[in-house]
Design a protein around this motif. Structure first.
Motif: not given
Ligand SMILES: NC(=O)c1ccc[n+]([C@@H]2O[C@H](COP(=O)([O-])OP(=O)(O)OC[C@H]3O[C@@H](n4cnc5c(N)ncnc54)[C@H](OP(=O)(O)O)[C@@H]3O)[C@@H](O)[C@H]2O)c1
Length: 252
Positions: A52, A77, A106, A108-109, A204-205, A209, A211
């Motif tokens: 984005t 993408d 970093n 993730g979907l 972690g937690r 968005a 979470r």
């Molecule tokens: N938050 C937690 O509690 C938690 C816990 C364990 C692991 N994690 C891991 O931490 C990482 C970051 O997560 P977050 O919590 O910060 O999630 P987030 O706020 O949803 O951010 C995820 C990011 O990945 C980008 N993304 C998703 N699909 C993509 C694609 N096809 N191409 C390019 N970019 C893409 C998103 O872009 P858009 O903004 O454009 O959608 C967003 O900037 C992830 O790998 C997640 O699995 C998070």
């Protein structure tokens, strides 16, 4: 699996990432945004990769407004990117910045939380593409450049469900287990004489968005924010973790 604690008394030297070029995927939001801002604040030139553009631009503006090194925006993408797109990105980094010292996978979907019996196969493939195949392709494309850096770090993002399976977490859980495997295979290929180190981190937690989508009933105020957990990322991307290799780490 080998685990490692980040030293709890670690204080980040002011310009610990000076002269370094660090590529962050999913840099427009959540943890990727906070880590990108923190890397720039500690001297790194950050390549902001995400899907984005408006979000990437706002991170870019925040970095320049804070007086950080001029970042680069790379809209991509990861779901649709083919191997040649990853190679082109590596070529652009080489021709325009001349080096790559850090790579944080970093983006993730989440996919849907559904029993495997009913998991949509198309969604399964999308989640595996973004969470596993894209990090493989990007790492492969960037490895020659990383190997030329004096001290390079590749960091994969895992999850609690990447270390212990949990009902309904489907493709997301499988992709995070696989990312741990990818990290271990690559770490084993890059022996102790390599200047590239490879690790995984479970954030972690964290209040993001993703979470909120996974736990809609949870009170976000009870969670740490992305800014609260940047220190382990700075440690792992910077020179002070030079001897940390092949480890599965926890940010909290
Ligand atoms: N938050 C937690 O509690 C938690 C816990 C364990 C692991 N994690 C891991 O931490 C990482 C970051 O997560 P977050 O919590 O910060 O999630 P987030 O706020 O949803 O951010 C995820 C990011 O990945 C980008 N993304 C998703 N699909 C993509 C694609 N096809 N191409 C390019 N970019 C893409 C998103 O872009 P858009 O903004 O454009 O959608 C967003 O900037 C992830 O790998 C997640 O699995 C998070």
């Amino acid at each position: 699996m080998s685990t490692h604690k980040i030293p709890n008394d670690y204080t980040v030297p002011a310009n610990v990432l000076a002269e370094r070029v660090i590529l962050v995927t999913g840099a427009g939001d959540g943890i990727g945004k906070a880590v990108s801002l923190a890397c720039a604040a500690h001297g790194a030139t950050v390549i902001l990769l995400g899907r984005t553009v408006a979000k990437l631009e706002s991170v870019y503006d925040a970095i320049t407004a804070a007086g950080g090194p001029q970042p680069a925006i790379y809209p991509m993408d990861l779901e649709g990117a083919v191997p040649n797109d990853h190679r082109q990105l590596a070529q652009r980094i080489e021709s325009e910045l001349g080096r790559l010292d850090g790579l944080l996978h970093n983006a993730g979907l989440l996919g849907s939380l559904t029993p495997l019996e009913h998991y949509d196969p198309v969604e399964w493939l999308r989640v595996i593409q973004v969470n596993l195949n894209a990090p493989f392709l990007l790492t492969q494309a960037c490895l020659p450049l990383l190997k030329r850096a004096p001290d390079a770090s590749v960091l994969f993002t895992s999850s609690g469900v990447g270390r212990r399976g949990r009902a309904y977490w489907g493709a997301y859980s499988a992709s995070k287990f696989a990312i741990e495997g990818l990290m271990q295979v690559l770490a084993d290929e890059l022996d102790e004489n390599s200047r590239v180190r490879v690790n995984s981190i479970n954030p972690g937690r964290v209040r993001t968005a993703m979470r909120a989508a996974a736990y809609p009933a949870e009170n976000p105020a009870e969670l740490l924010t992305p800014q609260d957990i940047v220190l382990p990322y700075l440690y792992l991307l910077g020179p002070d973790s030079r001897d940390v290799h092949g480890r599965a780490l926890d940010a909290q």
